[in-house]
Design a protein around this motif. Structure first.
Motif, PDB file in Angstrom:
ATOM      1  N   PRO A  16      43.287  42.312  39.910  1.00  0.00           N
ATOM      2  CA  PRO A  16      43.427  42.859  41.257  1.00  0.00           C
ATOM      3  C   PRO A  16      42.115  43.061  42.010  1.00  0.00           C
ATOM      4  O   PRO A  16      42.000  42.687  43.178  1.00  0.00           O
ATOM      5  N   ASP A  17      41.070  43.614  41.357  1.00  0.00           N
ATOM      6  CA  ASP A  17      39.839  43.895  42.122  1.00  0.00           C
ATOM      7  C   ASP A  17      39.090  42.619  42.486  1.00  0.00           C
ATOM      8  O   ASP A  17      38.557  42.490  43.598  1.00  0.00           O
ATOM      9  N   THR A  18      39.055  41.626  41.573  1.00  0.00           N
ATOM     10  CA  THR A  18      38.319  40.391  41.899  1.00  0.00           C
ATOM     11  C   THR A  18      39.089  39.570  42.931  1.00  0.00           C
ATOM     12  O   THR A  18      38.486  38.877  43.749  1.00  0.00           O
ATOM     13  N   ILE A  19      40.414  39.669  42.910  1.00  0.00           N
ATOM     14  CA  ILE A  19      41.211  38.947  43.913  1.00  0.00           C
ATOM     15  C   ILE A  19      40.988  39.570  45.294  1.00  0.00           C
ATOM     16  O   ILE A  19      40.837  38.853  46.287  1.00  0.00           O
ATOM     17  N   PRO A 130      50.619  32.734  40.459  1.00  0.00           N
ATOM     18  CA  PRO A 130      50.544  34.130  40.913  1.00  0.00           C
ATOM     19  C   PRO A 130      49.174  34.502  41.474  1.00  0.00           C
ATOM     20  O   PRO A 130      49.093  35.324  42.390  1.00  0.00           O
ATOM     21  N   VAL A 131      48.096  33.920  40.960  1.00  0.00           N
ATOM     22  CA  VAL A 131      46.766  34.250  41.490  1.00  0.00           C
ATOM     23  C   VAL A 131      46.600  33.669  42.896  1.00  0.00           C
ATOM     24  O   VAL A 131      46.068  34.319  43.801  1.00  0.00           O
ATOM     25  N   ALA A 132      47.084  32.444  43.107  1.00  0.00           N
ATOM     26  CA  ALA A 132      47.015  31.841  44.443  1.00  0.00           C
ATOM     27  C   ALA A 132      47.834  32.680  45.430  1.00  0.00           C
ATOM     28  O   ALA A 132      47.401  32.942  46.555  1.00  0.00           O
ATOM     29  N   GLN A 133      49.000  33.136  44.990  1.00  0.00           N
ATOM     30  CA  GLN A 133      49.846  33.958  45.857  1.00  0.00           C
ATOM     31  C   GLN A 133      49.168  35.291  46.176  1.00  0.00           C
ATOM     32  O   GLN A 133      49.165  35.738  47.322  1.00  0.00           O
ATOM     33  N   ALA A 134      48.578  35.908  45.160  1.00  0.00           N
ATOM     34  CA  ALA A 134      47.901  37.202  45.373  1.00  0.00           C
ATOM     35  C   ALA A 134      46.698  37.021  46.295  1.00  0.00           C
ATOM     36  O   ALA A 134      46.415  37.879  47.138  1.00  0.00           O
ATOM     37  N   LEU A 174      37.545  32.328  40.720  1.00  0.00           N
ATOM     38  CA  LEU A 174      38.540  33.171  40.047  1.00  0.00           C
ATOM     39  C   LEU A 174      39.084  32.408  38.844  1.00  0.00           C
ATOM     40  O   LEU A 174      39.594  31.294  38.994  1.00  0.00           O
ATOM     41  N   ASP A 175      38.971  33.015  37.659  1.00  0.00           N
ATOM     42  CA  ASP A 175      39.429  32.350  36.440  1.00  0.00           C
ATOM     43  C   ASP A 175      40.857  32.785  36.118  1.00  0.00           C
ATOM     44  O   ASP A 175      41.103  33.949  35.815  1.00  0.00           O
TER      45      ASP A 175
END
Ligand code: TXA
Ligand code: MG
Length: 322
Positions: A16-19, A130-134, A174-175
Motif C-alpha cells: 500500500p505505501d509504495t503504491i 491487483p497492483v496495476a488496479q491499485a 514496483l515489484d
C-alpha cells in the motif's frame, strides 16, 4: 574489470505505501514501472505531454508508435473513447484482462496526442493485476504504459528485468513478482462490424471468435495497421533459429514438451508437460536466460500454433527477424 550495472536500488515491493508513492510520482509527471498480468509496464500520466514524452525517450521508442492507455474499468474507458456494439461486447467479456481495444478518441478525452502518435484512435486496456488496479486508483489518472523494455528488446516479466534495462531511467519499479500471462495483451480493432487481430496476445483468437461468431480478420497493413508490429522486436542479442530439431555444440536450446533441440549446450524447456499457458509465462524469461555470450545462438523447437501458441510464435518470429 567490467562492471555490470543492474541498478536495482529503485525496486520496491508493491504494497500500500509504495503504491501510494508511485501514484504521487505519476501525478508529478514521473515514470513508474509496474506489474500487469502480461508484462511489466512503463507508466506515465496519459494526460501529461511531458510525462508521455519521457516514456518515448526512456524506451528509445519511435514517435509514430502509439501507446496503450490503462484504465480502471469500462466506465473510465467510456469517458475517453467511443464504443461500437461489438467492441463493447468484447470489453464486457475480456476486461479486466490481457485484452486491448483500438477505439475512436473523444475530443474531450484529455489524453496527450503523443499517446496516439498522430492517429485518431486510442488503445485502451483494463488490466487485471491487483497492483496495476491499485496504482490506477492511487494515481487517479489514466496510465499510458508500453512494455518496460528498451524498444525492440525482450519484454520484461519481472522487476529485475526492468531494472537491468531501464533502472536508471525510472523513478520507481514496483515489484509484484513474475507476470502470470507472460505475453502482451491481444490488440483488436473493430471495423465495419468485424474484429481485426492487430497483435496476438494473452486472450486467444479462439476465445474472441467464440464471442464474435466469426473468423477474425488479419492486420491488413492498411489503415488498421498496428504501428508497433514491426518485424523485428523482442530480440535477444543472440540470433534465434526456429523449428530446430538439433543444436550446434555451442548453441543454447529452447524446448517444448517432449521436443528439445538435440545436442544443445544448455536447454530451457518452456513447458515440460506441453502446456501453452505455462510456455507463454516462461517465454521471455527463458529467452533472457539463454541470451548469454558463451553461446553462439538459440535453437528453438517448433511450437504448436493454436491457442496461446499464436502469440508465442508471433514473438519468436519477430525475435528471429533481425
Ligand atoms: O500487455 C500489454 O499490452 C502491455 C502491458 C504493459 O499493458 N503493453 C504493451 O504496450 O505491450 P506496447 O507499447 O509494448 O505495445 C502496444 C501495441 C503496439 O503494437 C502499438 O503499436 C499498438 O499497441 N497500438 C497502440 N495504440 C494504437 C492505436 N491507436 N492503433 C493501433 N495500434 C496501437
Ligand atoms: Mg512492447
Amino acid at each position: 574489470m567490467i562492471l555490470t550495472m543492474t541498478d536495482s536500488g529503485n525496486i520496491k515491493p508493491a504494497q500500500p505505501d509504495t503504491i501510494l508513492q508511485a501514484g504521487r510520482t505519476l501525478q508529478g509527471g514521473g515514470l513508474v514501472a509496474f506489474p500487469t498480468e502480461t508484462v511489466y509496464g512503463l507508466g506515465a500520466d496519459a494526460t501529461n505531454d511531458r510525462a508521455v514524452a519521457a516514456i518515448f525517450a526512456a524506451k528509445q521508442r519511435l514517435r509514430f508508435n502509439p501507446l496503450i492507455v490503462h484504465v480502471l474499468d469500462l466506465n473510465a474507458a467510456l469517458q475517453l473513447v467511443e464504443f461500437d456494439p461489438l467492441s463493447q461486447r468484447l470489453a464486457a467479456q475480456f476486461w479486466p484482462g490481457p485484452f486491448t481495444l483500438i477505439l475512436k478518441r473523444r475530443a474531450t478525452c484529455g489524453i496527450s496526442l503523443l499517446v496516439s502518435a498522430g492517429l485518431d484512435t486510442l488503445a485502451i486496456r483494463v488490466p487485471a493485476h491487483p497492483v496495476a488496479q491499485a496504482l490506477l486508483r492511487a494515481a487517479l489518472c489514466p496510465i499510458a504504459a508500453p512494455s518496460a523494455n528498451v524498444s525492440g528488446k525482450i519484454s520484461p516479466t519481472t522487476a529485475q528485468h526492468v531494472a537491468e534495462e531501464l533502472g536508471g531511467k525510472v523513478a520507481l519499479i514496483l515489484d509484484g513478482g513474475s507476470c502470470a500471462v507472460g505475453v502482451e495483451s491481444t490488440v483488436v480493432q473493430v471495423s465495419e462490424g468485424r474484429a481485426h487481430l492487430l497483435r496476438p496476445g494473452g486472450i486467444t483468437r479462439e476465445q474472441i471468435e467464440a464471442i464474435t461468431g466469426a473468423a477474425m480478420l488479419a492486420d491488413t497493413g492498411g489503415p488498421l495497421r498496428s504501428p508497433g508490429q514491426l518485424e523485428s522486436h523482442y530480440a535477444p542479442r543472440l540470433s534465434l533459429r526456429l523449428n530446430a530439431l538439433s543444436a550446434g555444440q555451442r548453441e543454447a536450446g529452447l524446448g517444448f514438451g517432449a521436443s528439445v533441440p538435440i545436442g544443445a549446450a544448455k536447454i530451457c524447456n518452456l513447458s515440460v508437460s506441453g502446456d501453452l499457458t505455462e510456455a507463454a509465462a516462461n517465454l521471455f524469461a527463458m529467452l533472457r536466460a539463454l541470451d548469454k555470450p558463451e553461446f553462439t545462438g538459440i535453437a528453438v523447437v517448433s511450437i504448436p500454433s493454436h491457442g496461446l501458441g499464436e502469440a508465442i510464435n508471433d514473438r519468436l518470429a519477430r525475435a528471429a527477424n533481425r
